[in-house]
Design a protein around this motif. Structure first.
Motif, PDB file in Angstrom:
ATOM      1  N   GLU A 170      44.691  33.723  50.436  1.00 57.69           N
ATOM      2  CA  GLU A 170      44.559  32.654  49.448  1.00 57.69           C
ATOM      3  C   GLU A 170      43.424  32.919  48.468  1.00 57.69           C
ATOM      4  O   GLU A 170      43.541  32.641  47.274  1.00 57.69           O
ATOM      5  CB  GLU A 170      44.343  31.329  50.169  1.00 57.69           C
ATOM      6  CG  GLU A 170      44.355  30.120  49.265  1.00 57.69           C
ATOM      7  CD  GLU A 170      44.272  28.818  50.041  1.00 57.69           C
ATOM      8  OE1 GLU A 170      43.418  27.979  49.687  1.00 57.69           O
ATOM      9  OE2 GLU A 170      45.058  28.651  50.995  1.00 57.69           O
ATOM     10  N   ASP A 171      42.319  33.442  48.960  1.00 56.22           N
ATOM     11  CA  ASP A 171      41.171  33.732  48.099  1.00 56.22           C
ATOM     12  C   ASP A 171      41.565  34.684  46.973  1.00 56.22           C
ATOM     13  O   ASP A 171      41.279  34.437  45.798  1.00 56.22           O
ATOM     14  CB  ASP A 171      40.048  34.349  48.941  1.00 56.22           C
ATOM     15  CG  ASP A 171      38.809  34.679  48.121  1.00 56.22           C
ATOM     16  OD1 ASP A 171      38.234  33.756  47.513  1.00 56.22           O
ATOM     17  OD2 ASP A 171      38.409  35.865  48.090  1.00 56.22           O
ATOM     18  N   PHE A 172      42.272  35.761  47.312  1.00 52.78           N
ATOM     19  CA  PHE A 172      42.663  36.754  46.308  1.00 52.78           C
ATOM     20  C   PHE A 172      43.664  36.173  45.318  1.00 52.78           C
ATOM     21  O   PHE A 172      43.492  36.288  44.094  1.00 52.78           O
ATOM     22  CB  PHE A 172      43.257  37.985  46.987  1.00 52.78           C
ATOM     23  CG  PHE A 172      43.819  38.985  46.015  1.00 52.78           C
ATOM     24  CD1 PHE A 172      42.986  39.856  45.334  1.00 52.78           C
ATOM     25  CD2 PHE A 172      45.187  39.035  45.756  1.00 52.78           C
ATOM     26  CE1 PHE A 172      43.502  40.765  44.418  1.00 52.78           C
ATOM     27  CE2 PHE A 172      45.709  39.936  44.848  1.00 52.78           C
ATOM     28  CZ  PHE A 172      44.856  40.809  44.175  1.00 52.78           C
ATOM     29  N   TYR A 173      44.732  35.546  45.831  1.00 45.14           N
ATOM     30  CA  TYR A 173      45.789  35.079  44.940  1.00 45.14           C
ATOM     31  C   TYR A 173      45.321  33.929  44.046  1.00 45.14           C
ATOM     32  O   TYR A 173      45.809  33.763  42.929  1.00 45.14           O
ATOM     33  CB  TYR A 173      47.023  34.683  45.746  1.00 45.14           C
ATOM     34  CG  TYR A 173      47.701  35.889  46.358  1.00 45.14           C
ATOM     35  CD1 TYR A 173      48.355  36.821  45.559  1.00 45.14           C
ATOM     36  CD2 TYR A 173      47.652  36.128  47.730  1.00 45.14           C
ATOM     37  CE1 TYR A 173      48.947  37.949  46.099  1.00 45.14           C
ATOM     38  CE2 TYR A 173      48.243  37.253  48.279  1.00 45.14           C
ATOM     39  CZ  TYR A 173      48.889  38.160  47.467  1.00 45.14           C
ATOM     40  OH  TYR A 173      49.465  39.282  47.991  1.00 45.14           O
ATOM     41  N   SER A 174      44.358  33.154  44.522  1.00 49.20           N
ATOM     42  CA  SER A 174      43.788  32.102  43.692  1.00 49.20           C
ATOM     43  C   SER A 174      43.083  32.695  42.470  1.00 49.20           C
ATOM     44  O   SER A 174      43.254  32.213  41.343  1.00 49.20           O
ATOM     45  CB  SER A 174      42.808  31.273  44.526  1.00 49.20           C
ATOM     46  OG  SER A 174      42.182  30.296  43.730  1.00 49.20           O
ATOM     47  N   VAL A 175      42.314  33.753  42.690  1.00 49.44           N
ATOM     48  CA  VAL A 175      41.556  34.350  41.584  1.00 49.44           C
ATOM     49  C   VAL A 175      42.474  35.066  40.607  1.00 49.44           C
ATOM     50  O   VAL A 175      42.400  34.860  39.384  1.00 49.44           O
ATOM     51  CB  VAL A 175      40.480  35.322  42.109  1.00 49.44           C
ATOM     52  CG1 VAL A 175      39.706  35.926  40.944  1.00 49.44           C
ATOM     53  CG2 VAL A 175      39.520  34.610  43.049  1.00 49.44           C
ATOM     54  N   VAL A 176      43.356  35.908  41.113  1.00 47.71           N
ATOM     55  CA  VAL A 176      44.198  36.690  40.209  1.00 47.71           C
ATOM     56  C   VAL A 176      45.198  35.785  39.489  1.00 47.71           C
ATOM     57  O   VAL A 176      45.533  36.001  38.308  1.00 47.71           O
ATOM     58  CB  VAL A 176      44.883  37.840  40.977  1.00 47.71           C
ATOM     59  CG1 VAL A 176      46.025  37.360  41.849  1.00 47.71           C
ATOM     60  CG2 VAL A 176      45.354  38.936  40.030  1.00 47.71           C
ATOM     61  N   GLY A 177      45.655  34.718  40.158  1.00 45.95           N
ATOM     62  CA  GLY A 177      46.515  33.744  39.484  1.00 45.95           C
ATOM     63  C   GLY A 177      45.778  33.000  38.393  1.00 45.95           C
ATOM     64  O   GLY A 177      46.355  32.653  37.352  1.00 45.95           O
ATOM     65  N   SER A 178      44.488  32.774  38.609  1.00 50.10           N
ATOM     66  CA  SER A 178      43.677  32.088  37.597  1.00 50.10           C
ATOM     67  C   SER A 178      43.575  32.904  36.314  1.00 50.10           C
ATOM     68  O   SER A 178      43.530  32.347  35.214  1.00 50.10           O
ATOM     69  CB  SER A 178      42.276  31.813  38.157  1.00 50.10           C
ATOM     70  OG  SER A 178      42.318  30.860  39.188  1.00 50.10           O
ATOM     71  N   PHE A 179      43.521  34.225  36.445  1.00 44.11           N
ATOM     72  CA  PHE A 179      43.486  35.059  35.241  1.00 44.11           C
ATOM     73  C   PHE A 179      44.760  34.889  34.420  1.00 44.11           C
ATOM     74  O   PHE A 179      44.726  34.911  33.187  1.00 44.11           O
ATOM     75  CB  PHE A 179      43.290  36.527  35.621  1.00 44.11           C
ATOM     76  CG  PHE A 179      41.861  36.928  35.814  1.00 44.11           C
ATOM     77  CD1 PHE A 179      41.048  37.239  34.728  1.00 44.11           C
ATOM     78  CD2 PHE A 179      41.308  36.979  37.085  1.00 44.11           C
ATOM     79  CE1 PHE A 179      39.722  37.609  34.902  1.00 44.11           C
ATOM     80  CE2 PHE A 179      39.979  37.343  37.272  1.00 44.11           C
ATOM     81  CZ  PHE A 179      39.187  37.666  36.182  1.00 44.11           C
ATOM     82  N   ILE A 180      45.890  34.714  35.097  1.00 42.14           N
ATOM     83  CA  ILE A 180      47.145  34.483  34.377  1.00 42.14           C
ATOM     84  C   ILE A 180      47.112  33.132  33.684  1.00 42.14           C
ATOM     85  O   ILE A 180      47.510  33.003  32.518  1.00 42.14           O
ATOM     86  CB  ILE A 180      48.334  34.588  35.355  1.00 42.14           C
ATOM     87  CG1 ILE A 180      48.480  36.027  35.853  1.00 42.14           C
ATOM     88  CG2 ILE A 180      49.627  34.112  34.686  1.00 42.14           C
ATOM     89  CD1 ILE A 180      49.518  36.209  36.933  1.00 42.14           C
TER      90      ILE A 180
END
Length: 340
Positions: free
Chosen positions: A135-145
């Motif tokens: 969740e930590d990773f996908y939250s950050v990379v999704g935020s860039f989108i």
């Protein structure tokens, strides 16, 4: 149970989502150092090596509520463009269960620093070491989108206590005239992380541009780390929408490119090649009952974040309090032009 090392998956996704080049199976070079910093600041286990040690910085709701500010860390944050990434869960499970996580990370950090300096010849002052995953990773990379799509991203737990029951993983918003002023003045390029409005004294402003007409909206975002948990994420979004504070919700979850029956929902996912698949639908609720409260709170948080990055000499002499000044900017965001 042996945990699979998902670092190669994370590196592949980062290369396809951000402007980053793979140097090795764990090491990326970001074209824009500010993006590297934003990735590090929003990953909960990121370390910034310095002469005084390896500093952990995490831009979460606690950082904001304690009224800490990023300009204080100017000498630590600037010039870092290399990100060494490792799967947190995979690292932890390699060691005996009696070892504390903090001790394990200290051991790993020392090895990684030696590798960066000795093998790659990288000055540690230019590197960020991030243990992440799920969740930590996908939250950050999704935020860039979401940033690229024009949304301003607020950390978990910062906005939602005031506007709904429960805690969405993220709250994102488009803030109308206020956001247009920030784009016009080069504080953000389009959308942005909340942290970006206090990073410009370190990295400089973006090129000024004339923004389009930005329609106000506030969205709840739920992040799930595995494809099989997508249905639970959708249920959570429905709970947040029922609060009457959000126009819509977005699910961020990997491995859901085959969810054709859910294509009417808003989601961000990645295919097996690590390429993002994004669908953002129009608002389900154009004017939910608590919308005015939600939009005002997000604006207030953004303005306070922006103002604490300004020198005191920038503020006009006035008898009104800081709180009153903030409320004035909410109603008349054009007055920020004189400060920026």
């Amino acid at each position: 149970m042996i945990i699979e090392n998902k670092t190669p998956t994370y590196v592949k996704i980062l290369k396809n989502t951000l402007d980053a080049v793979e140097i090795s199976s764990n090491l990326l070079e970001f074209k824009n150092p500010k993006d590297a910093i934003l990735f590090g600041l929003h990953s909960c286990c990121s370390y910034f090596p310095t002469n005084q040690g390896k500093i952990n910085l995490f831009y979460d709701s606690s950082f904001w509520q304690e009224f800490d500010y990023l300009s204080r860390y100017k000498n630590i944050l600037r010039d870092r463009k290399y990100v060494y990434i490792a799967d947190y869960s995979y690292i932890i499970q390699k060691y005996p269960s009696s070892y504390k996580a903090s001790y394990i990370l200290d051991l790993e950090l020392s090895d990684i620093c030696r590798t960066l300096e000795g093998h790659f010849g990288i000055d540690l002052s230019k590197a960020i070491i991030t243990f992440t995953g799920g969740e930590d990773f996908y939250s950050v990379v999704g935020s860039f989108i979401l940033r690229r799509l024009g949304y301003i991203i607020f950390p978990e737990g910062l906005v939602d206590p005031f506007v709904c029951a429960g805690v969405p993983d993220l709250v994102v918003a488009k803030l109308g005239n206020l956001q247009e002023v920030l784009i016009e003045r080069g504080i953000i390029e389009n959308g942005g992380f909340l942290a970006e409005v206090e990073l410009w004294p370190i990295f400089g402003k973006n090129s000024r541009s004339v923004p389009r007409n930005i329609i106000e909206e506030v969205l709840a975002v739920e992040v799930e780390p595995k494809a099989r948990r997508a249905s639970g994420g959708r249920k959570q979004i429905q709970t947040y929408l029922a609060s009457g504070s959000f126009n819509n919700g977005i699910l961020i979850c990997p491995g859901r490119e085959g969810d054709e029956k859910y294509y009417d929902d808003s989601f961000i996912t990645w295919n097996k090649k690590g390429e993002p698949i994004v669908r953002i639908t129009p608002p389900i609720y154009p004017k939910p009952k608590k919308f005015e409260t939600a939009i005002k709170i997000t604006k207030r948080i953004l303005i306070v974040t922006l103002l604490k990055a300004l020198a005191l000499s920038k503020f006009p002499e006035s008898d009104i309090s800081f709180a009153e000044f903030t409320e004035k900017i909410i109603e008349h965001p054009e007055e920020l032009r004189g400060l920026l």
